[in-house]
Write a protein that holds these residues in place. Structure first.
Motif, PDB file in Angstrom:
ATOM      1  N   CYS A  97      -5.439   2.335   2.813  1.00 58.72           N
ATOM      2  CA  CYS A  97      -5.669   1.304   3.201  1.00 58.72           C
ATOM      3  C   CYS A  97      -5.360   0.813   4.628  1.00 58.72           C
ATOM      4  O   CYS A  97      -7.028   0.070   4.895  1.00 58.72           O
ATOM      5  CB  CYS A  97      -4.846   0.119   2.069  1.00 58.72           C
ATOM      6  SG  CYS A  97      -3.354   0.115   2.522  1.00 58.72           S
ATOM      7  N   GLY A  98      -5.330   1.664   5.097  1.00 61.10           N
ATOM      8  CA  GLY A  98      -5.058   1.211   6.726  1.00 61.10           C
ATOM      9  C   GLY A  98      -3.932   0.558   6.838  1.00 61.10           C
ATOM     10  O   GLY A  98      -3.985  -0.034   8.459  1.00 61.10           O
ATOM     11  N   ARG A  99      -3.200  -0.414   5.965  1.00 58.10           N
ATOM     12  CA  ARG A  99      -2.482  -1.820   6.098  1.00 58.10           C
ATOM     13  C   ARG A  99      -1.343  -1.902   5.327  1.00 58.10           C
ATOM     14  O   ARG A  99      -1.045  -2.589   5.752  1.00 58.10           O
ATOM     15  CB  ARG A  99      -3.630  -3.242   5.856  1.00 58.10           C
ATOM     16  CG  ARG A  99      -4.876  -3.421   6.245  1.00 58.10           C
ATOM     17  CD  ARG A  99      -5.430  -4.611   6.089  1.00 58.10           C
ATOM     18  NE  ARG A  99      -5.406  -4.746   4.215  1.00 58.10           N
ATOM     19  CZ  ARG A  99      -6.432  -3.887   3.621  1.00 58.10           C
ATOM     20  NH1 ARG A  99      -7.591  -2.828   4.513  1.00 58.10           N
ATOM     21  NH2 ARG A  99      -6.942  -3.793   2.429  1.00 58.10           N
ATOM     22  N   CYS A 100      -0.880  -1.265   4.567  1.00 58.02           N
ATOM     23  CA  CYS A 100       0.188  -0.729   4.232  1.00 58.02           C
ATOM     24  C   CYS A 100       1.152  -0.409   4.899  1.00 58.02           C
ATOM     25  O   CYS A 100       0.613   0.755   6.129  1.00 58.02           O
ATOM     26  CB  CYS A 100       0.236  -0.114   2.693  1.00 58.02           C
ATOM     27  SG  CYS A 100       0.184   0.979   3.193  1.00 58.02           S
ATOM     28  N   ALA A 101       2.629  -0.475   5.213  1.00 54.46           N
ATOM     29  CA  ALA A 101       3.342  -0.218   5.571  1.00 54.46           C
ATOM     30  C   ALA A 101       3.568   2.178   6.100  1.00 54.46           C
ATOM     31  O   ALA A 101       3.421   1.997   7.141  1.00 54.46           O
ATOM     32  CB  ALA A 101       4.982   0.005   4.842  1.00 54.46           C
ATOM     33  N   ASN A 102       2.827   2.805   4.715  1.00 56.42           N
ATOM     34  CA  ASN A 102       3.023   3.853   5.204  1.00 56.42           C
ATOM     35  C   ASN A 102       1.670   3.884   5.695  1.00 56.42           C
ATOM     36  O   ASN A 102       2.477   4.964   7.052  1.00 56.42           O
ATOM     37  CB  ASN A 102       2.899   4.953   3.705  1.00 56.42           C
ATOM     38  CG  ASN A 102       4.090   4.525   2.991  1.00 56.42           C
ATOM     39  OD1 ASN A 102       5.077   4.509   3.314  1.00 56.42           O
ATOM     40  ND2 ASN A 102       4.081   4.727   1.532  1.00 56.42           N
ATOM     41  N   CYS A 103       0.361   3.415   5.644  1.00 55.21           N
ATOM     42  CA  CYS A 103      -0.732   3.690   6.673  1.00 55.21           C
ATOM     43  C   CYS A 103      -0.848   3.107   7.598  1.00 55.21           C
ATOM     44  O   CYS A 103      -0.957   4.347   8.804  1.00 55.21           O
ATOM     45  CB  CYS A 103      -1.997   2.733   5.785  1.00 55.21           C
ATOM     46  SG  CYS A 103      -2.715   3.742   4.632  1.00 55.21           S
ATOM     47  N   ARG A 104       0.295   2.634   8.420  1.00 57.10           N
ATOM     48  CA  ARG A 104       0.494   1.985   9.542  1.00 57.10           C
ATOM     49  C   ARG A 104       1.478   2.891  10.174  1.00 57.10           C
ATOM     50  O   ARG A 104       0.967   3.041  11.468  1.00 57.10           O
ATOM     51  CB  ARG A 104       1.377   1.244   9.174  1.00 57.10           C
ATOM     52  CG  ARG A 104       0.070  -0.886   9.534  1.00 57.10           C
ATOM     53  CD  ARG A 104       1.074  -1.947   9.510  1.00 57.10           C
ATOM     54  NE  ARG A 104       2.128  -2.625   9.318  1.00 57.10           N
ATOM     55  CZ  ARG A 104       2.667  -2.780   8.179  1.00 57.10           C
ATOM     56  NH1 ARG A 104       1.585  -3.306   7.050  1.00 57.10           N
ATOM     57  NH2 ARG A 104       4.987  -3.214   7.868  1.00 57.10           N
ATOM     58  N   THR A 105       1.995   3.680  10.104  1.00 53.40           N
ATOM     59  CA  THR A 105       2.396   4.844  10.760  1.00 53.40           C
ATOM     60  C   THR A 105       1.644   6.051   9.879  1.00 53.40           C
ATOM     61  O   THR A 105       2.349   6.985  11.280  1.00 53.40           O
ATOM     62  CB  THR A 105       4.771   4.824   9.648  1.00 53.40           C
ATOM     63  OG1 THR A 105       3.984   5.650   8.232  1.00 53.40           O
ATOM     64  CG2 THR A 105       4.552   3.495   9.440  1.00 53.40           C
ATOM     65  N   GLY A 106       1.039   6.142   9.669  1.00 52.23           N
ATOM     66  CA  GLY A 106       0.092   6.970  10.084  1.00 52.23           C
ATOM     67  C   GLY A 106       0.097   8.211   8.800  1.00 52.23           C
ATOM     68  O   GLY A 106      -0.505   8.918   8.733  1.00 52.23           O
ATOM     69  N   ALA A 107       0.502   7.703   7.704  1.00 56.11           N
ATOM     70  CA  ALA A 107       0.634   8.384   6.700  1.00 56.11           C
ATOM     71  C   ALA A 107      -0.072   8.126   5.200  1.00 56.11           C
ATOM     72  O   ALA A 107       0.241   7.590   4.007  1.00 56.11           O
ATOM     73  CB  ALA A 107       2.373   8.527   5.805  1.00 56.11           C
ATOM     74  N   GLU A 108      -1.264   7.949   5.266  1.00 53.48           N
ATOM     75  CA  GLU A 108      -2.749   7.873   4.525  1.00 53.48           C
ATOM     76  C   GLU A 108      -2.312   8.540   2.944  1.00 53.48           C
ATOM     77  O   GLU A 108      -2.491   7.613   2.224  1.00 53.48           O
ATOM     78  CB  GLU A 108      -3.681   7.346   5.271  1.00 53.48           C
ATOM     79  CG  GLU A 108      -3.293   6.382   6.284  1.00 53.48           C
ATOM     80  CD  GLU A 108      -4.949   5.985   6.970  1.00 53.48           C
ATOM     81  OE1 GLU A 108      -5.167   5.502   7.567  1.00 53.48           O
ATOM     82  OE2 GLU A 108      -5.633   5.908   5.877  1.00 53.48           O
ATOM     83  N   ASN A 109      -1.771   9.655   3.349  1.00 52.74           N
ATOM     84  CA  ASN A 109      -1.808   9.672   2.520  1.00 52.74           C
ATOM     85  C   ASN A 109      -0.567   9.452   1.255  1.00 52.74           C
ATOM     86  O   ASN A 109      -0.752  10.013   0.602  1.00 52.74           O
ATOM     87  CB  ASN A 109      -0.896  11.324   3.277  1.00 52.74           C
ATOM     88  CG  ASN A 109       0.088  11.733   3.789  1.00 52.74           C
ATOM     89  OD1 ASN A 109       0.109  10.466   4.607  1.00 52.74           O
ATOM     90  ND2 ASN A 109       1.360  12.805   3.155  1.00 52.74           N
TER      91      ASN A 109
END
Ligand code: FEH
Ligand code: ZN
Ligand code: ZN
Length: 355
Positions: A97-109
């Motif tokens: 999503c690019g917006r959640c906590a994981n995505c914001r750290t680059g862990a979009e996996n």
């Protein structure tokens, strides 16, 4: 590329074959970026996708396959960030999503918004419910998902985005740093396993012991720097344990994930060791105390990798520390590549190149 139509290998019905067909050339809006594909790797997960039963995956048909992509930036939307037009790149495949906590750290996996939990989402990434890169062009949601590769050959670069990245994430994510002389067992020396051997040799001083069921895979393991490799036999657990001085392996990386590989993993794990299950081979493990697993065992199920790790994998490849064994196919022969992979008749990674 002048034509408004381009070719793509698409899944059009569940259980049906991948088909090469013409599609409208994508036009980027907002922060989207169009990449002209120079190479797209083929993965066993593509077979799982193609073979899925209706409703088995939270994806909507039709979509273009291919989640291992290298190419050149062709066109950028008005709000695009990242690499400029003409720059050579690889595409980070997990599109979160690019917006959640994981995505914001680059862990979009590890995006918190998962399509199996959130039916609004239509896919997990390139070629996984979203149009991927087994095609002449691919529309990427954002330039944040592009990693520059400089002059790295596209056929070498594409497999880094999944086989390389997944292997790197599995190796470096192991909970215990691999101390000097530690023994690591690699089960399965295919598209991912052979890169894990290379990454282990490039980034640790561990003793690398490799196991496979194919003789040619052992040759590949040796070429990648394994200290010892063997076919899977009834006494393999004893042979491997002897090579560890009797204590067992600190880490077992299972790229097969089958019943026999998990059984072997349990038999060779050291007390306090870690079992890293990467492969989706349908094997099962009973976790019970007391039980077969040694005391202190940690188990992890890593999935793909982060954008930062992909940048590190590309850097390793550009400095010559990572060479991918590849077998090249023309885009027009992509269906043949799928059948060769299904038959276990591909050495290393199959890579499709637009012809
Ligand atoms: C992709 C999608 C679903 C399962 C597994 C995969 C892997 O190939 C990604 O590395
Ligand atoms: Zn994959
Ligand atoms: Zn997210």
């Amino acid at each position: 590329m002048s034509t408004a139509r381009t070719r793509a290998v698409r899944l059009t019905r569940w259980g049906g074959p991948p088909v090469l067909t013409d599609v409208p050339r994508p036009v980027p809006t907002g922060e989207e970026v169009v990449v002209r594909v120079e190479a797209a790797g083929l993965c066993r997960s593509d077979l799982h996708v193609v073979d899925a039963a209706p409703g088995g995956l939270p994806y909507r048909l039709p979509f273009t396959l291919g989640h291992e992509i290298a190419g050149r930036v062709l066109e950028r939307g008005p709000r695009a960030v990242g690499p400029a037009v003409g720059e050579r790149v690889v595409v980070y495949g997990p599109w979160g999503c690019g917006r959640c906590a994981n995505c914001r750290t680059g862990a979009e996996n590890y995006c918190d918004r998962r399509p199996d939990l959130d039916r609004e989402l239509t896919g997990t990434g390139a070629g996984l419910g979203r149009d991927g890169g087994m095609a002449d062009t691919v529309l990427v949601p954002s330039g944040r998902l592009l990693v520059p590769v400089g002059d790295l050959d596209a056929v070498q670069a594409a497999p880094l985005t999944d086989a390389g990245l997944t292997a790197y994430h599995a190796v470096t994510g192991a909970g215990r740093p691999l101390a000097d002389g530690a023994s690591v067992v690699v089960l399965g020396v295919g598209g991912l396993g052979h890169l894990a051997v290379r990454i282990l040799r490039a980034t640790t001083t561990a003793q690398v012991l490799a196991v496979d069921v194919r003789e040619e895979a052992l040759v590949l393991a040796h070429a990648c720097g394994a200290h010892f490799s063997t076919l899977l036999r009834p006494d393999t657990a004893q042979v491997l344990r002897a090579r560890t001085g009797g204590a067992g392996a600190v880490t077992v990386l299972d790229f097969a994930g089958s019943r026999s590989s998990l059984e072997l993993a349990v038999a060779v794990l050291r007390s306090g060791g870690e079992l890293v299950v990467v492969g989706s081979g349908g094997g099962e493990l009973t976790v019970r105390k007391p039980g077969a697993l040694p005391p202190g065992t940690r188990i992890s199920l890593p999935f793909w990798g982060t954008v930062t790790e992909l940048e590190r994998v590309v850097a390793l490849a550009r400095e010559g520390a990572l060479h991918v064994a590849v077998e090249q196919f023309a885009l027009s022969s992509a269906p043949e590549a799928f059948e060769r992979l299904r038959a276990g008749a591909v050495r290393g990674r199959a890579v499709v190149v637009p012809d």
